[in-house]
Design an enzyme around this catalytic site. Structure first.
Site, PDB file in Angstrom:
ATOM      1  N   GLU A  16       0.818  -1.220   0.000  1.00  0.00           N
ATOM      2  CA  GLU A  16       0.000   0.000   0.000  1.00  0.00           C
ATOM      3  C   GLU A  16       0.847   1.263   0.000  1.00  0.00           C
ATOM      4  O   GLU A  16       0.594   2.207   0.752  1.00  0.00           O
ATOM      5  CB  GLU A  16      -0.938  -0.001   1.210  1.00  0.00           C
ATOM      6  CG  GLU A  16      -1.910  -1.158   1.184  1.00  0.00           C
ATOM      7  CD  GLU A  16      -2.967  -1.100   2.285  1.00  0.00           C
ATOM      8  OE1 GLU A  16      -2.905  -0.207   3.148  1.00  0.00           O
ATOM      9  OE2 GLU A  16      -3.862  -1.971   2.267  1.00  0.00           O
TER      10      GLU A  16
ATOM     11  N   GLU B 275      -4.139  -9.086   0.573  1.00  0.00           N
ATOM     12  CA  GLU B 275      -4.569  -8.820   1.953  1.00  0.00           C
ATOM     13  C   GLU B 275      -6.090  -8.847   1.967  1.00  0.00           C
ATOM     14  O   GLU B 275      -6.724  -8.167   1.171  1.00  0.00           O
ATOM     15  CB  GLU B 275      -4.036  -7.457   2.390  1.00  0.00           C
ATOM     16  CG  GLU B 275      -3.870  -7.331   3.880  1.00  0.00           C
ATOM     17  CD  GLU B 275      -3.143  -6.048   4.257  1.00  0.00           C
ATOM     18  OE1 GLU B 275      -1.990  -5.864   3.821  1.00  0.00           O
ATOM     19  OE2 GLU B 275      -3.744  -5.230   4.971  1.00  0.00           O
TER      20      GLU B 275
HETATM   21  C1  GAL Z   1      -4.080  -2.565   5.453  1.00  0.00           C
HETATM   22  C2  GAL Z   1      -2.587  -2.484   5.730  1.00  0.00           C
HETATM   23  C3  GAL Z   1      -2.216  -3.287   6.961  1.00  0.00           C
HETATM   24  C4  GAL Z   1      -3.151  -2.977   8.071  1.00  0.00           C
HETATM   25  C5  GAL Z   1      -4.556  -3.314   7.634  1.00  0.00           C
HETATM   26  C6  GAL Z   1      -5.601  -3.144   8.678  1.00  0.00           C
HETATM   27  O1  GAL Z   1      -4.521  -1.557   4.663  1.00  0.00           O
HETATM   28  O2  GAL Z   1      -1.857  -2.971   4.649  1.00  0.00           O
HETATM   29  O3  GAL Z   1      -0.903  -2.990   7.336  1.00  0.00           O
HETATM   30  O4  GAL Z   1      -3.033  -1.633   8.360  1.00  0.00           O
HETATM   31  O5  GAL Z   1      -4.881  -2.472   6.561  1.00  0.00           O
HETATM   32  O6  GAL Z   1      -6.870  -3.400   8.145  1.00  0.00           O
END
Ligand code: GAL
Length: 808
Positions: A423, A499
């Site tokens: 990100e 993710e």
């Molecule tokens: C994502 C990020 C993670 C964590 C997660 C929480 O956007 O890559 O590091 O912050 O959100 O939902």
């Protein structure tokens, strides 16, 4: 007291490789530490006798105390869609990681320096490391997760040498608890002048079929090496292939070896081979190394998606942060292994090392246990996410850090993909596209065998700019609604859920009414374990399951996260006390939350899953609607409350919330027994499970994850303590202060109850249970015998457990 490492008086514990031609000594003992800053600390004659005596690995901040003043940040978290700056108290764990710390040790050299080369290797130091020998600066390396080494030969003298390491952590340098200190191994490597280049051996398997594998071993050398021999050894310690190379190409020797009937590495069968590589000069051995590798193939195609050893599969992955809960970031093999084993038991077959270079130990364990890995590098490139993040070092260090990452880890068969970032704000704009290409090219140059991904959250922007199109593997973080469009627009023909989910929950906490929420907050700063709560940018697990199951071009998913971690307490970033995450499938102590069984029911279908939630102690809710969910690998089940059927539920492919869970939404609470009976597709009863309303706390149930641990002074047994009633039912509301005592050949290491709002310290032998449970870590001493943990608490019968401590 004088602290000396007699380099040639070897402590077996600290030597991981010893042969005639080289020595590798892990510098564990004899360190002095101070949290303070003064350049005089680097000098040989500085008196450090009053400093704290410590051993490595070390995390100087984990003992706390927790305090909201540490790294209190008034910021708007752009990634979370915030526009206005607000006070974030637990963002980096509310632990004292900021500031400067110095470490000192003595290296004793009692042989002629002339003919040797000495390297000092750091597996990671948090952060901004500066290394001095005898008052002179040897070098520096800022990134806290990076591997690096220095040739210290010219700084050494015969006799005692003072090694000093200065580390420094800025505030606002992380989005989670980064920890502090020399938290991974430091190794002193002594070699002859003609030797193998550090991290200079590459093993690839360019051809593999059922009958044979072509193994190419390439070793870079220094000095006057004129011959290199290569041997491959199997599990039975038999040499199964041999090669000799007398031709040096530049500084490289290479051999092609044939392995007949190769055993392929996979999560299901993680077979490893060894290579022994020997360097000669005029017939005399000058260096010898051993490397572990695996034989396997990977491919990513639009046609077939991801294939391992020619078989299509989807990643059943989890993202893992680097901290180990109550012991912080100080690396410990037993703690790491426990995490990975728990994930494997759930059925996971992969991890993503979010968002940084993993520990070496974690990669070795993934090779051994059988977990595929996305090895990640950065959370920031040149554009900042936090004021003092990696962007400060990007220009000068990014290339070096990637090179070191790949050179150090490339022979691990578990790694199937590199990640260049997570990100990164550089997703916006054309400069970011060039940067992505530049970084990906470095990976390709260092390792042409693995693809590169980036976890992208700005999906519209990367579709527009071409950022997503140039990557080997486009990784989407959340944004389930954009998968179809991304698949259409990106040329690769597949999309990875790099993710997913970010569902929030607290173990053993259930909230009513049971509804789906985004960013739901409660007065107790907990989230509901009905698994219906997520963040504004994220979703509940089934939204990902549906994509995985319905879209053949989705390569799989990496759930955020396998375990809770210190820091980032969304949705309670602004609430104090709240200092660790709620995202974990397991809590900070490693205890499964309900969601564990939802993933298990899908991922580990070889085992039965039949899990009921919530608990059944709702005094005061009599007659009120108290929904019951069952997470199971069976399609259909019937629920009974005190013997009365509540009906049969069957998974329904067409209804989002009924596709993966069995739900009885109208159950009225009445103390007693909840029973679920599972049916197979023919309607036969195949399994059943009960949950009972528990009576008063009566005694403890103690369960050790391992009943025998190694007498090495490092190994850990994790003992789960449950408060139970007379019949042995968990008392799910018991929050009872306990004390712990360990006697014999073990010591108390830490304790954790998984409550994200607890300010009790992990390293003190007392803590309250959280919803009836906590985990105590018992560490072995270096003498064989028994460790006995005794647990006491008011009103509950005390209990002990014995753990055997034995030499491996
Ligand atoms: C994502 C990020 C993670 C964590 C997660 C929480 O956007 O890559 O590091 O912050 O959100 O939902």
């Amino acid at each position: 007291m004088k602290r000396i490492f007699y380099l040639f008086i070897l402590f077996p514990l600290y030597v991981f490789s010893q042969n005639q031609s080289r020595e590798e000594l892990i510098l564990r003992e004899g360190w002095k530490f101070i949290k303070n800053d003064d350049q005089l600390f680097k000098n040989e004659n500085f008196d450090d006798s009053q400093w704290e005596q410590i051993s490595l690995p070390h995390d100087w901040a984990i003992k706390g105390p927790f305090d909201k003043k540490y790294d209190l940040q008034k910021v708007a978290i752009f990634q979370d869609g915030e526009k206005k700056a607000t006070e974030k108290s637990g963002r980096t764990g509310a632990l004292p990681y900021i500031g400067t710390g110095w470490y000192r040790n003595t290296i004793h050299i009692d042989e002629n320096l002339d003919s040797k080369q000495y390297l000092l290797q750091f597996d990671g130091a948090m952060s901004e490391a500066q290394v001095f020998i005898n008052g002179k600066k040897v070098g520096e390396h800022p990134y806290g997760y990076a591997y690096f080494y220095f040739d210290i030969t010219s700084y050494l003298q015969e006799g005692d040498n003072t090694l000093a390491v200065r580390l420094h952590n800025e505030p606002k340098s992380s989005r989670w608890y980064p920890g502090a200190g020399i938290y991974r191994n430091v190794t002193l490597i002594t070699k002859n002048e003609s030797n193998f280049e550090q991290w200079g051996t590459t093993i690839t398997t360019p051809f593999v079929d059922d009958r044979q594998a072509k193994v190419v071993v390439n070793s870079q050398v220094n000095g006057d090496v004129d011959q290199v021999t290569f041997e491959i050894v199997n599990h039975e310690n038999e040499v199964i292939a041999k090669g000799t190379s007398n031709t040096k190409y530049g500084n490289q020797f290479e051999s092609i070896l044939e392995v007949k009937d190769p055993q392929l590495w996979s999560p299901e069968s993680p077979y490893l081979y060894q290579t022994k590589i020997t360097a000669y000069q005029k017939g005399k051995v000058t260096d010898e190394i051993e490397k572990t590798f695996g034989i396997r193939t990977i491919s990513f195609t639009a046609d077939k998606g991801f294939e391992l050893n020619g078989k299509q599969r989807k990643f059943k992955g989890v993202c893992l942060h680097h901290d180990l809960g109550p012991i912080g970031i100080a690396i410990n093999r037993a703690a790491l292994k426990r995490q990975l084993v728990i994930m494997k038991e759930m059925g996971a077959d992969a991890i993503r090392t979010a968002h940084n270079m993993p520990s070496i130990e974690q990669m070795e364990l993934c090779d051994e246990i059988g977990l595929m890995v996305i090895a990640e590098s950065f959370d920031e490139w040149k554009k900042p996410k936090v004021d003092n993040g990696y962007h400060r070092f990007f220009d000068d260090w990014a290339q070096k850090d990637i090179e070191n990452l790949v050179r150090r880890l490339k022979n691990h068969p578990s790694i199937v993909m590199w990640s260049a970032g997570n990100e990164v704000p550089d997703q916006f704009g054309s400069v970011g596209v060039k940067r992505a290409k530049w970084l990906q090219d470095i990976f390709h140059k260092e390792d042409p065998t693995r693809p590169v991904t980036v976890g992208m959250d700005q999906v519209k922007a990367v579709m527009e700019s071409g950022f997503g199109a140039i990557l080997d593997i486009p990784g989407l973080n959340y944004r389930t609604h954009l998968y179809d469009e991304a698949f259409e627009k990106f040329p690769q023909g597949f999309v990875l859920g790099s993710e997913t989910a970010s569902t929030v929950s607290s173990r053993g906490v259930y909230k009513f009414p049971v509804e789906e929420f985004k960013k739901k907050k409660y007065d107790d700063f907990q989230s509901s374990s009905y698994d219906y709560e997520a963040c504004p940018w994220s979703n509940i697990p089934e939204d990902d399951f549906i994509l995985q199951d319905d879209k053949p071009w989705v390569l799989g998913e990496f759930v955020w996260t396998g375990f809770d971690y210190l820091g980032e307490p969304s949705p309670y970033n602004e609430e104090w006390p709240s200092r660790s995450s709620y995202f974990g499938i397991c809590d900070l102590a490693g205890m499964p939350k309900d969601r564990f069984y939802l993933y298990k029911s899908r991922w580990n279908t070889a085992e039965e899953t039949l899990h009921i939630l919530p608990h059944w102690n709702w005094e005061g809710r009599e007659g009120e609607t108290t929904p019951v969910f069952v997470y199971t690998n069976y399609n259909s089940a019937e629920l009974f409350i005190n013997g009365k059927s509540q009906g049969v539920r069957t998974k329904d492919k067409d209804t989002r919330l009924d596709r993966y869970r069995l739900r009885w939404m109208d159950v009225k609470y009445q103390a007693g027994t909840v029973k679920v009976v599972a049916y197979d597709d023919a309607g036969n009863k195949v399994a059943e499970k009960e949950v009972h309303t528990a009576g008063k706390p009566h005694h403890f149930k103690l369960e050790a994850d391992r009943k025998t641990i190694n007498a090495d002074g490092e190994d850990l047994s994790f003992v789960t303590v449950s408060v139970v009633d007379k019949e042995g039912n968990l008392c799910p509301n018991a929050n009872i202060p306990l004390t712990f005592n360990v006697q014999g050949q073990g010591s108390f290491k830490a304790v954790c109850n998984g409550d994200a709002t607890s300010l009790e310290l992990f390293h003190l032998p007392k803590m309250k249970t959280f919803n009836g449970k906590l985990v105590v870590l018992v560490q072995s001493k270096q003498i064989e015998g028994k460790a006995i943990l005794k647990v006491k608490g008011k009103g509950v019968k005390q209990k002990s457990i014995e753990i055997a401590v034995a030499k491996d």
